[in-house]
Design a protein around this motif. Structure first.
Motif, PDB file in Angstrom:
ATOM      1  N   GLY A 101       0.804  -1.206   0.000  1.00 17.62           N
ATOM      2  CA  GLY A 101       0.000   0.000   0.000  1.00 17.62           C
ATOM      3  C   GLY A 101       0.837   1.255   0.000  1.00 17.62           C
ATOM      4  O   GLY A 101       0.558   2.202  -0.734  1.00 17.62           O
ATOM      5  N   ARG A 102       1.889   1.275   0.804  1.00 18.37           N
ATOM      6  CA  ARG A 102       2.754   2.440   0.861  1.00 18.37           C
ATOM      7  C   ARG A 102       4.118   2.017   1.398  1.00 18.37           C
ATOM      8  O   ARG A 102       4.278   0.899   1.909  1.00 18.37           O
ATOM      9  N   SER A 150      10.880  -5.106   4.922  1.00 15.21           N
ATOM     10  CA  SER A 150       9.919  -5.831   5.748  1.00 15.21           C
ATOM     11  C   SER A 150       8.554  -5.157   5.671  1.00 15.21           C
ATOM     12  O   SER A 150       8.439  -3.994   5.285  1.00 15.21           O
ATOM     13  N   GLY A 151       7.517  -5.899   6.073  1.00 14.14           N
ATOM     14  CA  GLY A 151       6.168  -5.353   6.078  1.00 14.14           C
ATOM     15  C   GLY A 151       5.388  -5.767   4.851  1.00 14.14           C
ATOM     16  O   GLY A 151       5.717  -6.749   4.162  1.00 14.14           O
ATOM     17  N   ASP A 205       1.063  -0.082   9.835  1.00 12.78           N
ATOM     18  CA  ASP A 205      -0.273  -0.645   9.708  1.00 12.78           C
ATOM     19  C   ASP A 205      -0.187  -1.788   8.722  1.00 12.78           C
ATOM     20  O   ASP A 205       0.911  -2.133   8.238  1.00 12.78           O
ATOM     21  N   ALA A 206      -1.283  -2.376   8.389  1.00 17.00           N
ATOM     22  CA  ALA A 206      -1.272  -3.588   7.564  1.00 17.00           C
ATOM     23  C   ALA A 206      -0.817  -3.326   6.137  1.00 17.00           C
ATOM     24  O   ALA A 206      -0.404  -4.272   5.446  1.00 17.00           O
ATOM     25  N   ARG A 207      -0.846  -2.075   5.673  1.00 15.19           N
ATOM     26  CA  ARG A 207      -0.507  -1.794   4.278  1.00 15.19           C
ATOM     27  C   ARG A 207       0.817  -1.061   4.118  1.00 15.19           C
ATOM     28  O   ARG A 207       1.123  -0.569   3.043  1.00 15.19           O
TER      29      ARG A 207
END
Length: 593
Positions: A61-62, A270-271, A236-238
């Motif tokens: 997402g970002r 990561s993420g 956050d999740a994105r």
């Protein structure tokens, strides 16, 4: 006839000094020109008209991109915030190009363009970089961008164009806490698609104290805490995170060279959108990888390629557009490289060429250009080498004893200079000998002083050897004085000639001009130091006649020989006097009348 020989003898010292000074002047001019070639290099690859790259579907997402400047691999594994990200993401080692200085490596991280492509070769670059960066492609794609970092980000990358930016000078004891606060403020208000944060403190500590110091460890600990705050406040999740270092430092604090601890910089991805992976890649691969992750075009001049191994793709093919971008750039790159050679690029660079296949084609074009350039540089290399050999031959023809003595002194010169450079100072032929731009002048000034001192020591040794080569040496007086005075500058000239032979190799192999690639900076610094030594030996040539005069005046063998000659002369005079005193007196007898 005797008068003419006397004049010729007295011409030798000033002629030798003048030739040494001329060689020093030429070396000084060449050193300055060659250094400026690297500093003011203008890349021929930025003028190519490349189409805007396409983009694929976003994987995350970002993205939050954090550059922890100057963070070494070993120190990065002491950071708890990074270890937590590593456990669930990609643990990479990114290998920087040369020179591994801050501005060149920042530019490569953001653009995928190494220094020979971007033209950013030193930290003295003070204009907008002529290559496209992630900031450019993100803004062109309509993404929101936030930037937190040094004011030089505005000069280099136009960071002020971002929807939100906080830029400050690198002044103060510890800046990362303030910078993280500003990043959290920007993220809380804008929630940008791309947030770039630069943290300078680890780099400053590495320069000031070295990586093995407690000061460096303390700054790494503090940055670890602030990085944890940044991740906690933005996650956050994105959200995906790329925490990277631009370069490392040697133990003493220097950077910019070829040492593994300098070139090998950590990168933790990561993420959202990243998956578990462990690998080594080029620094130029990061920008295309992040472009593929966020679904924005890869920068046009990116020489690297997106790392599919680290992307957790779910639909579409986010990497393929970066392959097309790299093929377009590689074709333009090869055309520029091959243009002077008359060789055309291979026609079978197909639509699917990428990865190692494309690397092979690029390297093939570079080899053709290197061979072409070296052939053109043969006359220059031969001219310099021939001049050195002729100088040595002229000395030998004038006096084989002087040549042997000068060669002995030259051997001592190289031993002394290199012992000081490698053993006393602990340097290598590496830009990591400098900690900052202010160190450059003092570094070269000290090299010149040491070269001049070693040159005078060489002249003294040459005087010792010169006297030892005669059965009954004559001292530095009378008709022998010009030879002794000439021996010093001849020794300096001989040392210059041996350095010129090394310079001749570099001029043939790499050339004095930087036109399309950076030379191997290990050999380039050696070449620069050879020229600096040759310059300093000009001063030694001026002062060395006094040294060889003293050697000839007070050499033990000379003094013993002179005492022996004086004793022999005194004995000869004594025999003459004695002979006159003992001459018989003939008396004429008188006869009686």
């Amino acid at each position: 006839m005797a008068s003419r020989r006397s004049v010729r003898r007295w011409l030798l010292p000033p002629v030798a000094v003048l030739i040494g000074l001329a060689a020093a002047f030429a070396a000084h001019r060449l050193a300055g020109s060659s250094w400026e070639q690297v500093v003011s290099y203008r890349s021929p690859f930025t003028a190519t008209d490349l189409p805007a790259a396409g983009s694929g579907p976003p994987v995350a997402g970002r993205l939050v991109l954090v550059i922890v400047d100057g963070l070494g691999e070993e120190a990065s594994r002491e950071m708890n915030s990074l270890e937590r990200l590593r456990d669930i993401g990609a643990d990479l080692t990114l290998v920087a190009g040369q020179p591994s200085l801050s501005y060149p490596t920042w530019t490569t991280l953001l653009s995928g363009a190494p220094p020979n492509v971007s033209g950013v070769t030193t930290d003295r670059f003070e204009e907008r970089v002529p290559v496209e960066t992630l900031l450019d492609t993100a803004l062109r794609s309509g993404r929101t961008v936030g930037v937190v970092g040094p004011t030089s980000f505005e000069t280099l990358y136009g960071a002020g164009r971002a929807q939100a930016a906080f830029l400050m000078d690198r002044e103060g004891d510890y800046l990362s806490a303030r910078l993280v606060d500003e990043a959290l403020r920007i993220d809380g208000g804008l929630r940008p698609d791309l947030l770039v944060v630069h943290l300078p403190d680890v780099d400053e500590a590495g320069r000031a104290s070295g990586t093995g110091s407690s000061e460096y460890a303390e700054v790494v600990r503090r940055v670890d805490g602030d990085l944890a705050r940044l991740v906690e406040g933005t996650q956050d999740a994105r959200t995906a995170y790329a925490v990277v270092s631009a370069h490392g430092h040697v133990a003493g604090g220097g950077y910019g060279g070829w040492e593994p601890e300098v070139l090998r910089a950590p990168a933790v991805l990561s993420g959202d959108g990243f998956r578990y992976a462990r690998m080594t890649a080029r620094q130029s691969d990061l920008a295309p990888t992040l472009a593929a992750l966020t679904g924005i075009p890869s920068p046009r001049q990116a020489a690297g390629e997106a790392l599919a191994e680290v992307l957790a793709t779910t639909s579409g093919d986010p990497v393929r557009p970066t392959w097309a971008q790299r093929r377009a750039f590689a074709a333009a790159y090869a055309d520029v490289v091959l243009e002077p050679t008359g060789v055309t690029r291979h026609a079978d660079w197909g639509e699917d060429s990428h990865g190692e296949a494309l690397d092979s084609w690029i390297r093939s074009a570079e080899r053709v250009r290197e061979a072409h350039d070296r052939w053109e540089r043969v006359p220059a290399g031969i001219a310099v080498a021939a001049g050195a050999v002729l100088a040595l031959a002229a000395v030998g023809l004038a006096s084989w004893r002087a040549l042997l003595a000068a060669l002995a002194g030259t051997a001592v010169y190289h031993a002394l200079y290199n012992a000081a450079y490698f053993l006393v100072h602990g340097h290598w032929w590496s830009l990591s000998a400098f900690n900052s731009r202010s160190d450059v002048r003092s570094f070269f000034s000290l090299r010149m002083a040491e070269a001049a001192a070693a040159g005078l020591a060489a002249a003294f040794v040459a005087g010792l050897v010169y006297a030892a080569l005669r059965r009954a040496p004559r001292g530095s007086r009378g008709r022998f004085l010009p030879g002794w005075l000439a021996l010093g500058p001849v020794t300096a000239l001989t040392a210059q000639a041996t350095l010129a032979l090394q310079v001749a190799w570099f001029l043939w192999w790499y050339g004095a001009s930087v036109t399309w690639r950076m030379p191997d900076l290990r050999w380039a610094l050696k070449y620069e130091l050879d020229l600096v030594q040759a310059t300093a030996l000009g001063a030694a040539a001026v002062l060395s006649p006094l040294v060889t005069w003293l050697a000839g005046r007070y050499h033990p063998r000379v003094r013993r020989a002179e005492e022996t000659r004086r004793a022999a002369e005194d004995a000869e005079r004594g025999r003459s006097v004695l002979g006159e005193e003992q001459e018989p007196v003939v008396r004429r007898k008188s006869h009686p009348a």
